[in-house]
Design a protein around this motif. Structure first.
Motif, PDB file in Angstrom:
ATOM      1  N   GLU A   1      17.732  15.892  56.852  1.00 24.31           N
ATOM      2  CA  GLU A   1      18.580  15.669  58.032  1.00 24.31           C
ATOM      3  C   GLU A   1      19.565  14.519  57.868  1.00 24.31           C
ATOM      4  OE1 GLU A   1      16.111  15.383  61.513  1.00 24.31           O
ATOM      5  OE2 GLU A   1      15.430  17.453  61.308  1.00 24.31           O
ATOM      6  N   THR A   2      19.179  13.477  57.157  1.00 25.42           N
ATOM      7  CA  THR A   2      20.042  12.289  57.076  1.00 25.42           C
ATOM      8  C   THR A   2      20.510  11.988  55.652  1.00 25.42           C
ATOM      9  OG1 THR A   2      18.091  10.868  56.935  1.00 25.42           O
ATOM     10  CG2 THR A   2      19.050  11.226  59.139  1.00 25.42           C
ATOM     11  N   GLU A   3      20.416  12.947  54.763  1.00 23.74           N
ATOM     12  CA  GLU A   3      20.791  12.681  53.373  1.00 23.74           C
ATOM     13  C   GLU A   3      22.263  12.294  53.201  1.00 23.74           C
ATOM     14  OE1 GLU A   3      17.947  14.804  50.237  1.00 23.74           O
ATOM     15  OE2 GLU A   3      19.244  16.214  51.310  1.00 23.74           O
ATOM     16  N   TRP A   4      23.125  12.745  54.076  1.00 25.38           N
ATOM     17  CA  TRP A   4      24.542  12.393  53.932  1.00 25.38           C
ATOM     18  C   TRP A   4      24.846  10.987  54.444  1.00 25.38           C
ATOM     19  CZ3 TRP A   4      28.924  16.400  54.922  1.00 25.38           C
ATOM     20  CH2 TRP A   4      28.809  17.466  54.025  1.00 25.38           C
ATOM     21  N   LEU A   5      23.959  10.390  55.177  1.00 31.17           N
ATOM     22  CA  LEU A   5      24.211   9.070  55.756  1.00 31.17           C
ATOM     23  C   LEU A   5      24.579   8.075  54.660  1.00 31.17           C
ATOM     24  CD1 LEU A   5      24.191   7.679  58.503  1.00 31.17           C
ATOM     25  CD2 LEU A   5      21.821   7.075  58.095  1.00 31.17           C
ATOM     26  N   GLY A   6      25.713   7.420  54.827  1.00 32.11           N
ATOM     27  CA  GLY A   6      26.184   6.439  53.856  1.00 32.11           C
ATOM     28  C   GLY A   6      26.971   7.029  52.695  1.00 32.11           C
ATOM     29  N   THR A   7      27.026   8.362  52.596  1.00 29.63           N
ATOM     30  CA  THR A   7      27.824   8.973  51.528  1.00 29.63           C
ATOM     31  C   THR A   7      29.301   8.878  51.904  1.00 29.63           C
ATOM     32  OG1 THR A   7      27.775  11.230  52.428  1.00 29.63           O
ATOM     33  CG2 THR A   7      25.953  10.571  50.950  1.00 29.63           C
ATOM     34  N   ARG A   8      30.151   9.052  50.912  1.00 27.52           N
ATOM     35  CA  ARG A   8      31.596   8.969  51.153  1.00 27.52           C
ATOM     36  C   ARG A   8      32.301  10.160  50.518  1.00 27.52           C
ATOM     37  NH1 ARG A   8      33.888   2.978  51.435  1.00 27.52           N
ATOM     38  NH2 ARG A   8      32.179   2.045  52.588  1.00 27.52           N
ATOM     39  N   THR A   9      33.256  10.702  51.247  1.00 25.54           N
ATOM     40  CA  THR A   9      34.120  11.734  50.685  1.00 25.54           C
ATOM     41  C   THR A   9      35.441  11.059  50.338  1.00 25.54           C
ATOM     42  OG1 THR A   9      34.924  12.409  52.854  1.00 25.54           O
ATOM     43  CG2 THR A   9      33.051  13.629  51.958  1.00 25.54           C
ATOM     44  N   ILE A  10      35.862  11.246  49.105  1.00 19.86           N
ATOM     45  CA  ILE A  10      37.121  10.664  48.638  1.00 19.86           C
ATOM     46  C   ILE A  10      38.022  11.809  48.206  1.00 19.86           C
ATOM     47  CG2 ILE A  10      38.216   9.148  46.940  1.00 19.86           C
ATOM     48  CD1 ILE A  10      35.510   7.610  46.908  1.00 19.86           C
ATOM     49  N   TRP A  11      39.153  11.893  48.859  1.00 26.67           N
ATOM     50  CA  TRP A  11      40.134  12.951  48.622  1.00 26.67           C
ATOM     51  C   TRP A  11      41.320  12.315  47.903  1.00 26.67           C
ATOM     52  CZ3 TRP A  11      38.299  17.432  51.045  1.00 26.67           C
ATOM     53  CH2 TRP A  11      37.323  17.231  52.043  1.00 26.67           C
ATOM     54  N   SER A  12      41.573  12.707  46.670  1.00 19.64           N
ATOM     55  CA  SER A  12      42.719  12.221  45.899  1.00 19.64           C
ATOM     56  C   SER A  12      43.780  13.310  45.922  1.00 19.64           C
ATOM     57  CB  SER A  12      42.300  11.913  44.462  1.00 19.64           C
ATOM     58  OG  SER A  12      41.284  10.934  44.451  1.00 19.64           O
TER      59      SER A  12
ATOM     60  N   ALA B   1      39.885   4.908  54.419  1.00 26.05           N
ATOM     61  CA  ALA B   1      41.224   4.813  53.839  1.00 26.05           C
ATOM     62  C   ALA B   1      42.013   6.045  54.241  1.00 26.05           C
ATOM     63  CB  ALA B   1      41.151   4.716  52.318  1.00 26.05           C
ATOM     64  N   LEU B   2      43.247   5.828  54.671  1.00 28.13           N
ATOM     65  CA  LEU B   2      44.163   6.924  55.023  1.00 28.13           C
ATOM     66  C   LEU B   2      45.509   6.609  54.388  1.00 28.13           C
ATOM     67  CD1 LEU B   2      43.316   7.442  58.820  1.00 28.13           C
ATOM     68  CD2 LEU B   2      42.493   8.788  56.873  1.00 28.13           C
ATOM     69  N   GLU B   3      45.628   6.911  53.124  1.00 27.71           N
ATOM     70  CA  GLU B   3      46.854   6.663  52.372  1.00 27.71           C
ATOM     71  C   GLU B   3      47.417   8.013  51.942  1.00 27.71           C
ATOM     72  OE1 GLU B   3      45.402   4.211  49.184  1.00 27.71           O
ATOM     73  OE2 GLU B   3      44.499   2.804  50.601  1.00 27.71           O
ATOM     74  N   PRO B   4      48.728   8.109  51.699  1.00 22.48           N
ATOM     75  CA  PRO B   4      49.308   9.410  51.340  1.00 22.48           C
ATOM     76  C   PRO B   4      48.646  10.089  50.143  1.00 22.48           C
ATOM     77  CG  PRO B   4      51.031   7.834  51.821  1.00 22.48           C
ATOM     78  CD  PRO B   4      49.736   7.063  51.824  1.00 22.48           C
ATOM     79  N   ASN B   5      48.108   9.303  49.205  1.00 25.38           N
ATOM     80  CA  ASN B   5      47.497   9.900  48.017  1.00 25.38           C
ATOM     81  C   ASN B   5      45.981   9.710  47.941  1.00 25.38           C
ATOM     82  OD1 ASN B   5      47.559   7.167  47.563  1.00 25.38           O
ATOM     83  ND2 ASN B   5      48.145   7.331  45.429  1.00 25.38           N
ATOM     84  N   ARG B   6      45.378   9.106  48.983  1.00 24.75           N
ATOM     85  CA  ARG B   6      43.928   8.874  48.964  1.00 24.75           C
ATOM     86  C   ARG B   6      43.390   8.746  50.379  1.00 24.75           C
ATOM     87  NH1 ARG B   6      40.255   4.736  48.932  1.00 24.75           N
ATOM     88  NH2 ARG B   6      38.467   5.006  47.561  1.00 24.75           N
ATOM     89  N   ILE B   7      42.396   9.570  50.674  1.00 23.53           N
ATOM     90  CA  ILE B   7      41.729   9.550  51.980  1.00 23.53           C
ATOM     91  C   ILE B   7      40.250   9.369  51.713  1.00 23.53           C
ATOM     92  CG2 ILE B   7      41.137  10.951  54.001  1.00 23.53           C
ATOM     93  CD1 ILE B   7      43.909  12.371  53.502  1.00 23.53           C
ATOM     94  N   GLU B   8      39.622   8.504  52.475  1.00 26.09           N
ATOM     95  CA  GLU B   8      38.190   8.285  52.296  1.00 26.09           C
ATOM     96  C   GLU B   8      37.501   8.244  53.644  1.00 26.09           C
ATOM     97  OE1 GLU B   8      35.120   5.036  50.301  1.00 26.09           O
ATOM     98  OE2 GLU B   8      37.244   4.958  49.794  1.00 26.09           O
ATOM     99  N   TRP B   9      36.417   9.014  53.746  1.00 23.23           N
ATOM    100  CA  TRP B   9      35.576   9.017  54.946  1.00 23.23           C
ATOM    101  C   TRP B   9      34.184   8.539  54.548  1.00 23.23           C
ATOM    102  CZ3 TRP B   9      35.740  14.985  56.032  1.00 23.23           C
ATOM    103  CH2 TRP B   9      37.046  15.423  56.232  1.00 23.23           C
ATOM    104  N   GLU B  10      33.536   7.795  55.435  1.00 23.89           N
ATOM    105  CA  GLU B  10      32.141   7.408  55.235  1.00 23.89           C
ATOM    106  C   GLU B  10      31.284   8.056  56.310  1.00 23.89           C
ATOM    107  OE1 GLU B  10      29.153   3.564  54.957  1.00 23.89           O
ATOM    108  OE2 GLU B  10      31.221   3.246  55.554  1.00 23.89           O
TER     109      GLU B  10
END
Length: 152
Positions: A87-98, A62-71
């Motif tokens: 080594e792979t613990e982040w795989l499938g995690t998501r960063t959500i920036w509000s 998601a790349l919206e002015p008030n919300r960004i999400e990376w997987e």
């Protein structure tokens, strides 16, 4: 007991548009100089650390002015002396920036879904996000100068 995701909030004097740019195309200015960028949903970008601690590959969800999400779609988190599973613990995690307007500036909340205290990397990653998100991104948005990892 539910494990809580890493979550932090910063306040910055920068407008929302600058925060959005920093989290999409300006990541190299505050996280790592070896950073890709996101210009549209579906873009994939690699974030490296000179091979020392590996790299992460994220896809823009998601790349919206008030919300960004990376997987995280690929991960290689290297830490000597730690089990290989790290080594792979982040795989499938998501960063959500509000991102929201706040007191004449902007409030940014980061939630790293899946980065929970039960992970082997949690303490390392918590310290890393605190350094790069809480300190470096805030400094970049407030002063124009961040403190990103600079490769060799």
């Amino acid at each position: 007991m539910t494990q809580k995701n890493y979550r932090r909030t910063i306040q910055t004097s920068a407008p929302m548009s600058e925060a959005y740019s920093a989290l999409t195309t300006g990541i190299a200015l505050w996280w790592t100089s070896e950073a890709g960028k996101f210009e549209k949903v579906g873009d994939v970008a690699i974030f490296g650390f000179s091979g020392k601690n590996g790299y992460w590959t994220f896809k823009a969800i998601a790349l919206e002015p008030n919300r960004i999400e990376w997987e995280c779609v690929e991960a290689l988190h290297i830490h000597e002396g730690k089990p290989k599973e790290i080594e792979t613990e982040w795989l499938g995690t998501r960063t959500i920036w509000s991102i929201a307007e706040s007191d004449g500036g902007t409030e940014i909340q980061l939630e790293h879904q899946g980065l929970t205290p039960n992970l082997l990397c949690y303490d390392i990653c918590e310290a890393g996000w605190d350094m790069f998100f809480v300190d470096s991104l805030k400094a970049f948005l407030d002063t124009g100068t961040g403190k990103p990892f600079i490769g060799e």
